[in-house]
Design a protein around this motif. Sequence first.
Motif, PDB file in Angstrom:
ATOM      1  N   ARG A   1       0.868  -1.190   0.000  1.00 22.32           N
ATOM      2  CA  ARG A   1       0.000   0.000   0.000  1.00 22.32           C
ATOM      3  C   ARG A   1       0.895   1.227   0.000  1.00 22.32           C
ATOM      4  O   ARG A   1       1.809   1.346   0.822  1.00 22.32           O
ATOM      5  CB  ARG A   1      -0.914  -0.006   1.222  1.00 22.32           C
TER       6      ARG A   1
ATOM      7  N   GLN B   1      -3.591   0.146  -3.283  1.00 20.83           N
ATOM      8  CA  GLN B   1      -3.201  -1.158  -2.751  1.00 20.83           C
ATOM      9  C   GLN B   1      -3.049  -2.139  -3.903  1.00 20.83           C
ATOM     10  O   GLN B   1      -3.939  -2.244  -4.757  1.00 20.83           O
ATOM     11  CB  GLN B   1      -4.268  -1.666  -1.782  1.00 20.83           C
TER      12      GLN B   1
ATOM     13  N   SER C   1      -1.349  -6.310  -4.887  1.00 19.68           N
ATOM     14  CA  SER C   1      -0.856  -7.557  -4.301  1.00 19.68           C
ATOM     15  C   SER C   1      -0.392  -8.492  -5.408  1.00 19.68           C
ATOM     16  O   SER C   1      -0.767  -8.345  -6.576  1.00 19.68           O
ATOM     17  CB  SER C   1      -1.936  -8.233  -3.461  1.00 19.68           C
TER      18      SER C   1
ATOM     19  N   ARG D   1      -6.567  -6.850   8.254  1.00 19.87           N
ATOM     20  CA  ARG D   1      -6.353  -6.691   6.812  1.00 19.87           C
ATOM     21  C   ARG D   1      -5.876  -7.998   6.215  1.00 19.87           C
ATOM     22  O   ARG D   1      -5.309  -8.852   6.893  1.00 19.87           O
ATOM     23  CB  ARG D   1      -5.325  -5.596   6.542  1.00 19.87           C
TER      24      ARG D   1
ATOM     25  N   SER E   1      -5.903  -6.222   0.757  1.00 15.80           N
ATOM     26  CA  SER E   1      -6.951  -5.285   1.155  1.00 15.80           C
ATOM     27  C   SER E   1      -6.417  -4.252   2.134  1.00 15.80           C
ATOM     28  O   SER E   1      -5.433  -4.495   2.840  1.00 15.80           O
ATOM     29  CB  SER E   1      -8.121  -6.033   1.789  1.00 15.80           C
TER      30      SER E   1
ATOM     31  N   SER F   1      -9.379  -2.527   8.005  1.00  9.28           N
ATOM     32  CA  SER F   1     -10.730  -2.217   8.461  1.00  9.28           C
ATOM     33  C   SER F   1     -10.858  -2.732   9.887  1.00  9.28           C
ATOM     34  O   SER F   1     -10.161  -3.668  10.280  1.00  9.28           O
ATOM     35  CB  SER F   1     -11.788  -2.863   7.562  1.00  9.28           C
TER      36      SER F   1
END
Length: 448
Positions: free
Chosen positions: A57, A66, A68, A337, A341, A344
């Motif tokens: 990120r 973000q 991956s 997380r 992602s 949160s």
Amino acid sequence: MTQSPQALCHALIDAAKRAGAEAVDTMVAEGSSLSIEVREGKLEHAERSEGTDLGLRVFIGKRQAQVSSSDSRAETIEAMAERAVAMAREAPEDPYTGLAGADQLAQNWDLAALELHDPSDEPAPKTLQRDALEAEAACAAIDGISQVQAAGASYGHHAIHLATSNGFSGGYQRTGRSISCTGIAGTGAGMERDYDGDSRTFQSDLRGAADIGRIAGERAVARLEARRPQTGSYPVLFDERVSSSLIGHLLAASNGAAIARGSSWLKDGLGELILPETLSVIEDPHRPRISGSRPFDGEGLATQKRAIIQDGVLTGWTLDLASARKLDMQSTGNAARGVGSIPSPSNWNIELTSGQQSRADLIAEMGTGLLVTSLIGSTINPNTGDYSRGASGYWIENGEIAYPVNECTIAGNLRDMLKRIIPANDARNYLSRVVPSLLVEGMTLAGS
């Protein structure tokens, strides 16, 4: 030589800085898993997986992106960094995004005290197959079982590392071992099924396979000849296997992301009496050998023991950095997380105060009502707390189990339901959510 998760995290940070990122955080997860399933005394399915996943990120001012990948080659890391920075430059501004301050970051945690990793050797496939076969045989031996739908055993080992461009770097390993079994009783339209299983961090804590298979079989047979109960208003006892879902709805309603959106039936509930005064909900992410334990959260902040509900009163929200900033509060160290992602808010280990009475005591006091052992589907209004779920279990008459029931719906409002809960003393202390059986008076039951 394959790089460690820690080395990969710092390689990602360096690449992102070269590409123009102003701030960076990275997560790398490395692990393997092995699962075995058997059927009718033979190997049905065997699966092994291994892999390394990289998450990056980046921040350009108040813009973030973000990305991956599961490819850890140097050229891939450079491409990830360049793509993430390009994406961030085009992203909309978010005034609440950004890394934690250096003074907020976790330091000097005691990883050994958490016992997240079983140092014993990975079990051989034959060991897992033996456990699965033992569970299947024990289930099939129960009188009334027509077939064993599934029996399996698994093992997993994972290493996670998190690093940020402002000085945080930390990681840990986890192991998990499990056995499960599902039995089917009866034939044709009269078939019923039920299950049992166990999952632990340490192999030595795992329940015996034969015990798991036997209980799965006994539970399935006990559900035969189920009926639909009469419609009406009755006390409902949520069995310990499903009772944590009620507390789960409470946790979802006190989640900072939902509060910040204004989409929670608890949005004005801070400081109010939510549960009976004798009950508290404690979050403790430092319990040893528990799957929800961790030394730091997904943003590098120290996790902490706290009371979400203290003596029935809601004391605070579950917050990550972004939701805390939106509400002008401080993060509670609850950022979760995945590799792909952004963080949160999420809860770790939860414990509800247990009661003094056994489940049998509560059944005896119910008179006539429903013992729920399985919940199906869900209609929960997050704004009002209106609750409706399909249920099955056992009908209680004169304080005793009379017969199994299915195809019914239970309904109420969570705010009212939670204020009336009466806990038993049967919680399993080795689970991440320690919640006993819960009796709720006066719920609406829709049956025949």
